[in-house]
Design an enzyme around this catalytic site. Structure first.
Site, PDB file in Angstrom:
ATOM      1  N   MET A   1      40.217  49.606  49.775  1.00  0.00           N
ATOM      2  CA  MET A   1      38.579  49.746  50.129  1.00  0.00           C
ATOM      3  C   MET A   1      37.812  48.555  50.927  1.00  0.00           C
ATOM      4  O   MET A   1      36.661  47.740  51.091  1.00  0.00           O
ATOM      5  CB  MET A   1      38.213  48.846  48.728  1.00  0.00           C
ATOM      6  CG  MET A   1      38.573  50.890  48.206  1.00  0.00           C
ATOM      7  SD  MET A   1      37.724  51.372  47.030  1.00  0.00           S
ATOM      8  CE  MET A   1      37.005  49.578  45.538  1.00  0.00           C
ATOM      9  N   GLY A   2      39.079  47.662  51.449  1.00  0.00           N
ATOM     10  CA  GLY A   2      38.866  46.917  53.166  1.00  0.00           C
ATOM     11  C   GLY A   2      38.970  45.646  51.891  1.00  0.00           C
ATOM     12  O   GLY A   2      39.621  45.113  50.891  1.00  0.00           O
TER      13      GLY A   2
ATOM     14  N   GLY B   1      47.503  41.060  49.395  1.00  0.00           N
ATOM     15  CA  GLY B   1      47.726  41.695  49.213  1.00  0.00           C
ATOM     16  C   GLY B   1      48.178  43.245  49.587  1.00  0.00           C
ATOM     17  O   GLY B   1      48.456  43.680  49.161  1.00  0.00           O
ATOM     18  N   HIS B   2      46.722  43.375  50.390  1.00  0.00           N
ATOM     19  CA  HIS B   2      46.980  45.034  51.200  1.00  0.00           C
ATOM     20  C   HIS B   2      47.640  44.049  52.328  1.00  0.00           C
ATOM     21  O   HIS B   2      48.977  45.171  52.518  1.00  0.00           O
ATOM     22  CB  HIS B   2      45.192  44.657  51.929  1.00  0.00           C
ATOM     23  CG  HIS B   2      44.556  45.218  50.998  1.00  0.00           C
ATOM     24  ND1 HIS B   2      43.098  44.243  50.563  1.00  0.00           N
ATOM     25  CD2 HIS B   2      44.198  45.930  50.083  1.00  0.00           C
ATOM     26  CE1 HIS B   2      42.671  44.263  49.527  1.00  0.00           C
ATOM     27  NE2 HIS B   2      43.215  46.082  49.198  1.00  0.00           N
TER      28      HIS B   2
ATOM     29  N   GLN C   1      34.111  55.501  42.793  1.00  0.00           N
ATOM     30  CA  GLN C   1      35.152  55.421  41.878  1.00  0.00           C
ATOM     31  C   GLN C   1      34.159  53.802  41.184  1.00  0.00           C
ATOM     32  O   GLN C   1      35.164  53.118  40.074  1.00  0.00           O
ATOM     33  CB  GLN C   1      36.540  55.106  42.041  1.00  0.00           C
ATOM     34  CG  GLN C   1      36.498  53.820  43.292  1.00  0.00           C
ATOM     35  CD  GLN C   1      37.946  53.963  44.198  1.00  0.00           C
ATOM     36  OE1 GLN C   1      38.118  54.322  44.543  1.00  0.00           O
ATOM     37  NE2 GLN C   1      38.407  52.910  43.758  1.00  0.00           N
TER      38      GLN C   1
ATOM     39  N   GLN D   1      46.726  52.637  37.864  1.00  0.00           N
ATOM     40  CA  GLN D   1      46.354  53.450  39.135  1.00  0.00           C
ATOM     41  C   GLN D   1      47.589  53.869  39.555  1.00  0.00           C
ATOM     42  O   GLN D   1      47.831  55.402  39.447  1.00  0.00           O
ATOM     43  CB  GLN D   1      45.757  52.497  39.650  1.00  0.00           C
ATOM     44  CG  GLN D   1      45.735  53.235  40.987  1.00  0.00           C
ATOM     45  CD  GLN D   1      44.675  52.146  42.105  1.00  0.00           C
ATOM     46  OE1 GLN D   1      43.473  52.394  41.868  1.00  0.00           O
ATOM     47  NE2 GLN D   1      45.129  51.430  42.996  1.00  0.00           N
TER      48      GLN D   1
ATOM     49  N   SER E   1      43.408  38.844  44.559  1.00  0.00           N
ATOM     50  CA  SER E   1      42.304  40.376  44.401  1.00  0.00           C
ATOM     51  C   SER E   1      40.844  40.232  45.210  1.00  0.00           C
ATOM     52  O   SER E   1      40.398  39.555  45.465  1.00  0.00           O
ATOM     53  CB  SER E   1      41.449  40.294  42.723  1.00  0.00           C
ATOM     54  OG  SER E   1      40.490  41.797  43.424  1.00  0.00           O
TER      55      SER E   1
ATOM     56  N   ARG F   1      37.605  40.569  44.101  1.00  0.00           N
ATOM     57  CA  ARG F   1      36.805  40.322  43.666  1.00  0.00           C
ATOM     58  C   ARG F   1      36.572  38.929  42.987  1.00  0.00           C
ATOM     59  O   ARG F   1      35.381  38.341  42.209  1.00  0.00           O
ATOM     60  CB  ARG F   1      36.342  41.560  42.294  1.00  0.00           C
ATOM     61  CG  ARG F   1      36.746  42.263  42.862  1.00  0.00           C
ATOM     62  CD  ARG F   1      35.782  43.343  41.698  1.00  0.00           C
ATOM     63  NE  ARG F   1      35.480  44.851  41.628  1.00  0.00           N
ATOM     64  CZ  ARG F   1      35.969  46.009  41.968  1.00  0.00           C
ATOM     65  NH1 ARG F   1      37.165  46.079  41.554  1.00  0.00           N
ATOM     66  NH2 ARG F   1      35.440  47.463  42.218  1.00  0.00           N
TER      67      ARG F   1
HETATM   68  P1  AMP Z   1      41.979  47.548  46.467  1.00  0.00           P
HETATM   69  O1  AMP Z   1      41.255  47.463  48.313  1.00  0.00           O
HETATM   70  O2  AMP Z   1      41.347  47.189  45.938  1.00  0.00           O
HETATM   71  O3  AMP Z   1      41.280  49.285  46.202  1.00  0.00           O
HETATM   72  O4  AMP Z   1      43.324  48.193  47.222  1.00  0.00           O
HETATM   73  C1  AMP Z   1      43.746  48.831  47.940  1.00  0.00           C
HETATM   74  C2  AMP Z   1      45.622  48.965  47.357  1.00  0.00           C
HETATM   75  O5  AMP Z   1      46.092  47.533  47.727  1.00  0.00           O
HETATM   76  C3  AMP Z   1      45.672  49.624  46.250  1.00  0.00           C
HETATM   77  O6  AMP Z   1      47.360  50.013  45.694  1.00  0.00           O
HETATM   78  C4  AMP Z   1      46.416  47.751  45.317  1.00  0.00           C
HETATM   79  O7  AMP Z   1      47.210  47.786  44.484  1.00  0.00           O
HETATM   80  C5  AMP Z   1      46.668  47.127  46.494  1.00  0.00           C
HETATM   81  N1  AMP Z   1      46.288  45.634  46.227  1.00  0.00           N
HETATM   82  C6  AMP Z   1      45.154  45.348  45.546  1.00  0.00           C
HETATM   83  N2  AMP Z   1      45.392  43.911  45.546  1.00  0.00           N
HETATM   84  C7  AMP Z   1      47.063  43.591  45.362  1.00  0.00           C
HETATM   85  C8  AMP Z   1      47.897  42.008  44.854  1.00  0.00           C
HETATM   86  N3  AMP Z   1      46.849  41.256  44.817  1.00  0.00           N
HETATM   87  N4  AMP Z   1      49.228  42.704  45.669  1.00  0.00           N
HETATM   88  C9  AMP Z   1      49.532  43.641  45.506  1.00  0.00           C
HETATM   89  N5  AMP Z   1      49.199  44.956  46.204  1.00  0.00           N
HETATM   90  C10 AMP Z   1      47.795  44.724  46.093  1.00  0.00           C
END
Ligand code: AMP
Length: 287
Positions: A30-31, A36-37, A61, A153, A185, A187
């Site tokens: 979601m950008g 993590g991404h 969502q 998820q 995160s 957030r």
């Molecule tokens: P999101 O942009 O929050 O929807 O996350 C996109 C992808 O990145 C999802 O598969 C998340 O599980 C993964 N993701 C988000 N935060 C982390 C993190 N801290 N470590 C590993 N993967 C992450």
């Protein structure tokens, strides 16, 4: 690296990569991209796949009253980050492209979607499943990469892919953390300095649960109590949504902890709802 906004352009670019003999890997986001991404992008590259990153803040969502409008958006920086990290195609559609003419179809994974975060975020996982199903059909990757941070998820999507026979391998990658343990995160930026100081208590409390299981594999209720105590002490401003000890596949509450379990928790800290989990392979009496 190319950035495209339409489904037709994605199919064209992926088709060209395939014609050149490449396998294809998708990271759906979601950008507001962070470490993590980027770790997921690294995994796609390590597998040698053509690296496709989608950036789409998916309205379906977000439950009413959640942070859809205020969710951080930083497309220019995201695209630059993707390029620096070696992504090869960014798909950044708008909602009109993704949901042309409205959409009457949703994907619902029963039971798994209704517990844990699903209980407090009605419709959330239907939105996630539907958009991921669409992205899998649009990109048609060999592998799709998800983070273990969003354990529920990943579990739901694995079930969706199995139940609906999507020809894709899901790869779940480890959670990337700040040095103090807080799961990275998008957030986290909602936290003020005081809340940010309390936030690592979530992971600290889950690790305490892991220690309790390793020491004596007590009934799950004792583990939950230990985690809650530690969380309340370390994050006094936190409002605990849930702390649960669940089966890694069914996400159902378990009683015994001498077998693989996941300890999952969600806590609201000011404007942010933080989630985290640890997987514990085997408690004391099982080792
Ligand atoms: P999101 O942009 O929050 O929807 O996350 C996109 C992808 O990145 C999802 O598969 C998340 O599980 C993964 N993701 C988000 N935060 C982390 C993190 N801290 N470590 C590993 N993967 C992450």
């Amino acid at each position: 690296m190319k950035t495209v906004r339409t489904i037709a352009e994605v199919r064209q670019a992926v088709g060209e990569a395939r014609a050149a003999g490449r396998s294809v890997g998708l990271v759906a986001t979601m950008g507001a991209l962070h470490a993590g991404h980027f770790s997921l992008i690294d995994r796609v590259r390590a597998a040698g796949d053509f690296v496709v990153v989608s950036i789409f803040v998916n309205p379906t969502q977000f439950a009413p009253g959640e942070d859809y409008e205020s969710y951080p958006r930083s497309e220019a920086a995201d695209v630059a980050g993707c390029e620096a990290r070696g992504a090869e195609l960014v798909f950044a559609p708008d909602a009109a492209e993704m949901y042309r003419g409205g959409s009457l179809t949703t994907v619902h994974v029963a039971r798994l979607s209704e517990t844990l975060c699903g209980a407090s975020r009605p419709g959330h996982f239907d939105g996630v499943c539907t958009v991921v199903a669409k992205l899998l059909n649009i990109v048609a990757p060999d592998r799709a990469y998800f983070g273990a941070k969003d354990y529920q998820q990943a579990t739901i999507l694995r079930r969706m892919v199995a139940d609906l026979d999507f020809p894709v391998e899901l790869v779940v990658c480890p959670t990337v953390r700040e040095t103090d343990g807080l799961a990275v995160s998008s957030r986290n930026r909602y936290l003020n300095p005081d809340q940010r100081r309390q936030a690592p208590a979530l992971y600290g409390a889950l690790r305490e649960g892991e220690r309790v299981i390793a020491a004596s594999a007590p009934p799950a209720g004792e583990v939950v109590a230990a985690v809650r105590d530690r969380l309340r002490a370390g994050a006094p401003d936190g409002e605990i949504d849930y702390v649960r000890v669940v089966d890694p596949e069914t996400l159902a509450d378990v009683e015994r902890t001498d077998r693989p379990v996941v300890i999952a928790a969600a806590v609201r800290l000011g404007p942010a709802r933080l989630i985290d989990n640890v997987r514990v392979e085997r408690g004391a009496s099982g080792t």
